[in-house]
Write a protein that holds these residues in place. Structure first.
Motif, PDB file in Angstrom:
ATOM      1  N   GLN A 122      41.564  35.305  46.759  1.00 23.82           N
ATOM      2  CA  GLN A 122      42.401  36.110  45.870  1.00 23.82           C
ATOM      3  C   GLN A 122      41.562  36.957  44.916  1.00 23.82           C
ATOM      4  O   GLN A 122      41.897  38.112  44.640  1.00 23.82           O
ATOM      5  CB  GLN A 122      43.361  35.209  45.089  1.00 23.82           C
ATOM      6  CG  GLN A 122      44.312  34.413  45.973  1.00 23.82           C
ATOM      7  CD  GLN A 122      44.931  35.247  47.077  1.00 23.82           C
ATOM      8  OE1 GLN A 122      45.589  36.268  46.811  1.00 23.82           O
ATOM      9  NE2 GLN A 122      44.727  34.846  48.321  1.00 23.82           N
ATOM     10  N   ALA A 125      40.434  39.830  46.828  1.00 23.61           N
ATOM     11  CA  ALA A 125      41.530  40.778  47.047  1.00 23.61           C
ATOM     12  C   ALA A 125      41.813  41.585  45.779  1.00 23.61           C
ATOM     13  O   ALA A 125      42.094  42.790  45.860  1.00 23.61           O
ATOM     14  CB  ALA A 125      42.786  40.029  47.498  1.00 23.61           C
ATOM     15  N   ARG A 131      45.114  43.237  46.518  1.00 20.34           N
ATOM     16  CA  ARG A 131      46.145  42.550  45.754  1.00 20.34           C
ATOM     17  C   ARG A 131      46.206  43.190  44.379  1.00 20.34           C
ATOM     18  O   ARG A 131      45.182  43.351  43.707  1.00 20.34           O
ATOM     19  CB  ARG A 131      45.853  41.052  45.617  1.00 20.34           C
ATOM     20  CG  ARG A 131      46.895  40.325  44.773  1.00 20.34           C
ATOM     21  CD  ARG A 131      46.704  38.818  44.754  1.00 20.34           C
ATOM     22  NE  ARG A 131      47.657  38.210  43.846  1.00 20.34           N
ATOM     23  CZ  ARG A 131      47.785  36.895  43.622  1.00 20.34           C
ATOM     24  NH1 ARG A 131      47.003  36.042  44.286  1.00 20.34           N
ATOM     25  NH2 ARG A 131      48.684  36.421  42.771  1.00 20.34           N
ATOM     26  N   GLN A 274      55.308  37.450  43.150  1.00 20.23           N
ATOM     27  CA  GLN A 274      54.533  37.396  44.389  1.00 20.23           C
ATOM     28  C   GLN A 274      55.385  37.726  45.612  1.00 20.23           C
ATOM     29  O   GLN A 274      54.932  38.440  46.519  1.00 20.23           O
ATOM     30  CB  GLN A 274      53.881  36.019  44.539  1.00 20.23           C
ATOM     31  CG  GLN A 274      53.009  35.592  43.375  1.00 20.23           C
ATOM     32  CD  GLN A 274      52.186  36.740  42.799  1.00 20.23           C
ATOM     33  OE1 GLN A 274      51.440  37.421  43.510  1.00 20.23           O
ATOM     34  NE2 GLN A 274      52.317  36.955  41.499  1.00 20.23           N
ATOM     35  N   ARG A 283      50.581  43.013  47.684  1.00 22.76           N
ATOM     36  CA  ARG A 283      49.728  41.945  48.201  1.00 22.76           C
ATOM     37  C   ARG A 283      49.516  42.255  49.671  1.00 22.76           C
ATOM     38  O   ARG A 283      50.401  42.020  50.494  1.00 22.76           O
ATOM     39  CB  ARG A 283      50.368  40.566  47.996  1.00 22.76           C
ATOM     40  CG  ARG A 283      50.428  40.139  46.543  1.00 22.76           C
ATOM     41  CD  ARG A 283      50.680  38.648  46.391  1.00 22.76           C
ATOM     42  NE  ARG A 283      49.583  37.846  46.953  1.00 22.76           N
ATOM     43  CZ  ARG A 283      49.444  36.527  46.738  1.00 22.76           C
ATOM     44  NH1 ARG A 283      50.316  35.893  45.971  1.00 22.76           N
ATOM     45  NH2 ARG A 283      48.443  35.862  47.278  1.00 22.76           N
ATOM     46  N   SER A 285      46.288  41.826  51.520  1.00 25.74           N
ATOM     47  CA  SER A 285      45.041  41.346  52.112  1.00 25.74           C
ATOM     48  C   SER A 285      45.333  40.776  53.500  1.00 25.74           C
ATOM     49  O   SER A 285      46.493  40.530  53.842  1.00 25.74           O
ATOM     50  CB  SER A 285      44.427  40.259  51.229  1.00 25.74           C
ATOM     51  OG  SER A 285      45.238  39.101  51.238  1.00 25.74           O
ATOM     52  N   SER A 288      47.576  37.902  53.535  1.00 28.94           N
ATOM     53  CA  SER A 288      48.972  38.156  53.172  1.00 28.94           C
ATOM     54  C   SER A 288      49.828  38.560  54.357  1.00 28.94           C
ATOM     55  O   SER A 288      51.056  38.588  54.257  1.00 28.94           O
ATOM     56  CB  SER A 288      49.044  39.259  52.105  1.00 28.94           C
ATOM     57  OG  SER A 288      48.334  38.901  50.943  1.00 28.94           O
TER      58      SER A 288
END
Length: 317
Positions: A122, A125, A131, A274, A283, A285, A288
């Motif tokens: 994360q 990202a 993200r 989210q 989001r 990546s 994801s």
């Protein structure tokens, strides 16, 4: 004359500058709070205490983004430099937002209970822009962190013990609230009235003075719409014809697996952010990609219901 050992606070309505937030298309405003115009002023030069701790901090020290307060250092391994002190001039101490417990606040996120590998992914990202953080903070700071700092912070937060700290209450009405200058929602004591909850999740501190001290174990109330927990349970467990059961990736008790992070006991507004982020592509990546078909058939009501149910689950393993 020496002042008594107290915090003096008054509600001050001020005009604050505009802060550039990143838009998460489709996410409701209440889930992506901008900095508010109402803030509470505290004396900053009096040493404050917290029950059970031998530490003392002034409010100015507590609010220092480059020196996170550590009320109970004996309860965890020593913090890495990046976690406790950050890296000036732009990388804040991780624990200044996510706390020395990893529990965080509604405007940030809960990290305790997540795996080291997931958190490193994360951070990478955020650094790459795959993200998007609604506040912009993580996209500003992550690119300035080294790989070693990302790993050190993630390993430390992964070592923390998760536990439940949110009480979820189904209601028709909620106290009137405002968002303060830290993006946290507070009950407006000047009005002492309630309003319909609508299709919202409203999260407030049980004791805001403890939260102002950045207690690592502060408790929160999450107000959710009537019936949302049962509806969310059906969506999470069976998909209800709109999605797939969450346990297939996140573990039978939803506290995480080798391919999916823990979902249980997190802040509802974080979960709402989210899920909308997956839908909107903020989001984006490689990790994801699995979530895109999961959220494609969910509407706003479904997302609130799922978030309410997940918040109600026990977080401890």
């Amino acid at each position: 004359m020496k002042l008594p050992h107290l915090i003096f606070s008054t509600l001050i309505i001020t005009t604050s500058p505009s802060f550039a937030d990143n838009t998460i298309p489709g996410a409701p405003d209440w889930s992506t709070p901008a900095r508010g115009v109402a803030t509470e002023a505290h004396t900053t030069d009096i040493k404050l205490t917290l029950e059970g701790s031998s530490k003392q901090y002034t409010q100015a020290e507590i609010d220092d983004k480059f020196s996170a307060p550590d009320w109970f250092p004996q309860q965890h391994a020593p913090m890495p430099e990046i976690v406790q002190f950050g890296k000036k001039p732009k990388v804040w101490a991780c624990a200044s937002c996510h706390l020395a417990s990893g529990f965080g606040h509604p405007e940030s996120s809960t990290l305790a209970g997540l795996t080291e590998s997931y958190m490193v992914q994360q951070l990478e990202a955020f650094a790459s822009g795959q993200r998007i953080d609604y506040s912009g903070h993580m996209n500003r700071m992550a690119p300035l962190m080294t790989k070693q700092e990302m790993q050190a912070a993630s390993k430390w937060f992964a070592s923390l013990t998760p536990r439940s700290f949110i009480t979820v209450k189904e209601v028709n009405t909620v106290p009137v609230t405002y968002v303060d200058s830290t993006r946290m929602r507070q009950v407006d004591l000047t009005k002492n009235t309630e309003e319909p909850i609508g299709n919202r999740i409203i999260e407030v501190a049980v004791d805001k003075e403890i939260i102002h001290k950045r207690s690592p174990y502060g408790q929160f109330i999450s107000y959710v719409p009537q019936g949302s927990i049962e509806r969310g349970q059906a969506l999470v467990k069976t998909g209800n014809g709109k999605t797939i059961p969450c346990a297939s990736c996140h573990g039978s008790d939803l506290t995480g697996s080798s391919i999916g992070p823990s979902l249980a006991g997190n802040f509802g507004i974080y979960t709402v952010r989210q899920l909308h982020g997956f839908k909107a592509g903020t989001r984006n990546s490689p990790q994801s990609a699995m979530m895109k078909p999961v959220v494609a058939g969910l509407n706003d009501n479904d997302i609130v219901d799922i978030a309410a149910y997940l918040s109600s689950l026990p977080i401890a393993k």
